[in-house]
Enzyme design. Structure first.
Site, PDB file in Angstrom:
ATOM      1  N   ARG A  55       1.103  -0.992  -0.420  1.00 17.10           N
ATOM      2  CA  ARG A  55       0.080  -0.466   0.116  1.00 17.10           C
ATOM      3  C   ARG A  55       0.758   1.080  -0.111  1.00 17.10           C
ATOM      4  O   ARG A  55       0.366   2.493  -0.775  1.00 17.10           O
ATOM      5  CB  ARG A  55      -1.149   0.189   1.188  1.00 17.10           C
ATOM      6  CG  ARG A  55      -2.535  -0.385   1.173  1.00 17.10           C
ATOM      7  CD  ARG A  55      -3.281  -0.522   2.197  1.00 17.10           C
ATOM      8  NE  ARG A  55      -2.009  -1.555   3.079  1.00 17.10           N
ATOM      9  CZ  ARG A  55      -2.047  -3.288   2.500  1.00 17.10           C
ATOM     10  NH1 ARG A  55      -3.351  -3.913   1.776  1.00 17.10           N
ATOM     11  NH2 ARG A  55      -1.202  -4.780   2.770  1.00 17.10           N
ATOM     12  N   THR A  56       1.892   1.017   1.086  1.00 13.51           N
ATOM     13  CA  THR A  56       1.918   2.642   1.081  1.00 13.51           C
ATOM     14  C   THR A  56       3.687   3.207  -0.348  1.00 13.51           C
ATOM     15  O   THR A  56       2.639   4.350  -0.875  1.00 13.51           O
ATOM     16  CB  THR A  56       3.831   2.501   2.182  1.00 13.51           C
ATOM     17  OG1 THR A  56       2.898   2.103   3.555  1.00 13.51           O
ATOM     18  CG2 THR A  56       4.111   3.903   2.591  1.00 13.51           C
ATOM     19  N   LYS A  84      25.580  -5.269  -1.281  1.00 13.80           N
ATOM     20  CA  LYS A  84      27.530  -5.369  -1.550  1.00 13.80           C
ATOM     21  C   LYS A  84      27.245  -4.498  -1.144  1.00 13.80           C
ATOM     22  O   LYS A  84      29.025  -4.117  -1.341  1.00 13.80           O
ATOM     23  CB  LYS A  84      27.536  -4.520  -3.551  1.00 13.80           C
ATOM     24  CG  LYS A  84      26.784  -5.227  -4.277  1.00 13.80           C
ATOM     25  CD  LYS A  84      27.731  -4.424  -5.528  1.00 13.80           C
ATOM     26  CE  LYS A  84      26.504  -5.106  -6.825  1.00 13.80           C
ATOM     27  NZ  LYS A  84      26.494  -4.274  -8.230  1.00 13.80           N
ATOM     28  N   ARG A 105      11.674   3.836   2.962  1.00 13.86           N
ATOM     29  CA  ARG A 105      11.103   2.730   4.135  1.00 13.86           C
ATOM     30  C   ARG A 105      12.753   2.029   4.485  1.00 13.86           C
ATOM     31  O   ARG A 105      13.532   1.009   3.332  1.00 13.86           O
ATOM     32  CB  ARG A 105      10.411   1.760   3.449  1.00 13.86           C
ATOM     33  CG  ARG A 105       9.906   0.821   4.879  1.00 13.86           C
ATOM     34  CD  ARG A 105       8.365   0.037   4.713  1.00 13.86           C
ATOM     35  NE  ARG A 105       7.299   0.975   4.608  1.00 13.86           N
ATOM     36  CZ  ARG A 105       5.899   0.251   4.544  1.00 13.86           C
ATOM     37  NH1 ARG A 105       6.227  -0.648   4.817  1.00 13.86           N
ATOM     38  NH2 ARG A 105       4.702   1.014   5.163  1.00 13.86           N
ATOM     39  N   HIS A 133       5.770   5.988  11.390  1.00 14.63           N
ATOM     40  CA  HIS A 133       5.304   6.048   9.968  1.00 14.63           C
ATOM     41  C   HIS A 133       4.281   7.119   9.422  1.00 14.63           C
ATOM     42  O   HIS A 133       2.660   6.965   9.863  1.00 14.63           O
ATOM     43  CB  HIS A 133       4.154   5.283  10.031  1.00 14.63           C
ATOM     44  CG  HIS A 133       3.891   4.352   8.592  1.00 14.63           C
ATOM     45  ND1 HIS A 133       4.384   4.858   7.205  1.00 14.63           N
ATOM     46  CD2 HIS A 133       3.645   2.925   8.153  1.00 14.63           C
ATOM     47  CE1 HIS A 133       4.234   5.013   6.290  1.00 14.63           C
ATOM     48  NE2 HIS A 133       3.804   3.692   6.976  1.00 14.63           N
TER      49      HIS A 133
HETATM   50  C1  NCD Z   1       1.955  -0.566   8.131  1.00 18.21           C
HETATM   51  C2  NCD Z   1       3.668  -0.125   8.886  1.00 18.21           C
HETATM   52  O1  NCD Z   1       3.992  -0.829   7.793  1.00 18.21           O
HETATM   53  O2  NCD Z   1       3.429   0.032   9.896  1.00 18.21           O
HETATM   54  N1  NCD Z   1       1.790  -0.954   6.844  1.00 18.21           N
HETATM   55  C3  NCD Z   1       1.490   0.534   6.323  1.00 18.21           C
HETATM   56  O3  NCD Z   1       1.924   0.850   5.702  1.00 18.21           O
HETATM   57  N2  NCD Z   1       0.425   0.154   5.503  1.00 18.21           N
HETATM   58  C4  NCD Z   1       1.364  -1.662   9.451  1.00 18.21           C
HETATM   59  C5  NCD Z   1       1.809  -2.788   9.208  1.00 18.21           C
HETATM   60  O4  NCD Z   1       2.600  -3.131   9.101  1.00 18.21           O
HETATM   61  O5  NCD Z   1       1.306  -3.623  10.361  1.00 18.21           O
END
Ligand code: NCD
Length: 313
Positions: A55-56, A84, A105, A133
């Site tokens: 999703r993100t 590497k 991320r 987040h």
């Molecule tokens: C969340 C995350 O990555 O922290 N997911 C997301 O970004 N929608 C929640 C999760 O992974 O549980």
């Protein structure tokens, strides 16, 4: 705003509400008018995900395309030069020559801040380990704000793996800026609990009732909950020991059809997704379940607003 790394960058509600107004300007009842999709901009976004994401990542990439920009991406972090032996700093220094904004991320708390320290372009934290987040918090708060027209005076229940959930931490930080909310917490067990005052920079705005050995039914029967926010067990962060030992613990906070009559008609059920067992599928069709539509849509609009603010202001 040069980078977007943490909700701690916000001290008052004003700039958050301003961002929501910008996000709102991108859609009419969840639909983006065509004229937004026609405009082209020269900006490029690099999405760099060193942890799994569906999703993100897609939400950011959709948002960037919607505001007329383009996207470059590392499609598989196993193919990255990190394998590497390249440092995060070296990767970011390089990538900031290609892109106008970097969405990162990473599994390490503080990774986005480390990246921002060496980047010549804005960095957005798309999740740093069990840290924060912040864009998820913005979209969660936007969803709540659109529904209740306020971010104060609400009864909010956080249930699940609170200790390791970065989305809960960021959302608590954000809601505590607004104040006058009551927080109820139902952790998997005491090992997964979270003292919300320790998370927020506004501890006086935190009124928390913790239910370490209780269950969802007990809370819903006693409290008039406005927002039920569930999170999955963050097993990938349980290094060394298992937080939840039993199926019984995992089921204490599961929401199923039997809980729905206990919920206020105007309440909402939220989840950052992906879900595991914490929401039974029969809940999905309840109009109060917003995780598959409103939260997802909000993610795109809010990220469009964040990208535009960083790139064009
Ligand atoms: C969340 C995350 O990555 O922290 N997911 C997301 O970004 N929608 C929640 C999760 O992974 O549980």
């Amino acid at each position: 705003m040069n980078h977007f790394l943490s909700i701690d960058q916000f001290n008052t509600p004003d700039n958050i509400i301003k961002l929501f107004h910008k996000a709102s300007s991108f859609h009419v009842d969840g639909v983006i008018p065509d004229h937004y999709k026609m405009v082209r901009t020269p900006y490029k976004m690099a999405s760099l995900f060193f942890e799994p994401s569906t999703r993100t990542r897609l939400s950011f990439e959709t948002a960037m395309l919607n505001i007329g920009g383009s996207v470059i991406t590392v499609s598989d972090s196993d193919q990255c030069s990190g394998v590497k032996g390249e440092s995060l700093e070296d990767a970011i220094t390089t990538i900031s020559n290609y892109a106008d904004v970097i969405v990162l991320r990473h599994s390490k708390i503080g990774a986005a801040a480390e990246a921002a320290a060496v980047s010549s372009v804005p960095v957005i934290n798309a999740g740093d380990g069990a840290g924060e987040h912040p864009t998820q918090a913005m979209l969660d708060a936007y969803t709540i704000y659109k529904h209740f027209k306020t971010l104060s005076g609400l009864n909010i229940l956080f249930a699940g793996d609170l200790m390791f959930s970065r989305t809960v931490k960021s959302l608590v930080k954000l809601l505590s800026i607004f104040g006058h909310n009551k927080f109820h917490t139902l952790p998997i067990n005491e090992n997964a609990g979270l003292r919300l005052q320790e998370v927020s920079r506004f501890p006086d705005n935190i009124d928390q009732t913790n239910y370490p050995n209780s269950n969802l039914q007990f809370i819903l029967e006693r409290e008039k909950i406005d927002v039920v926010y569930l999170t999955r067990p963050q097993r990938e962060r349980w290094t060394g020991k298992s937080i939840a030992e039993s199926q019984e613990e995992l089921l204490r906070y599961q929401i199923s059809g039997k809980h729905l009559p206990l919920l206020k008609p105007e309440a909402i059920i939220m989840h950052p997704l992906p879900r595991n067992h914490e929401i039974c599928v029969e809940v999905d069709k309840d109009p109060r379940a917003v995780y598959f539509k409103k939260q997802i849509q909000a993610g795109v609009f809010v990220r469009m607003a964040i990208l535009q603010t960083l790139l064009m202001s």
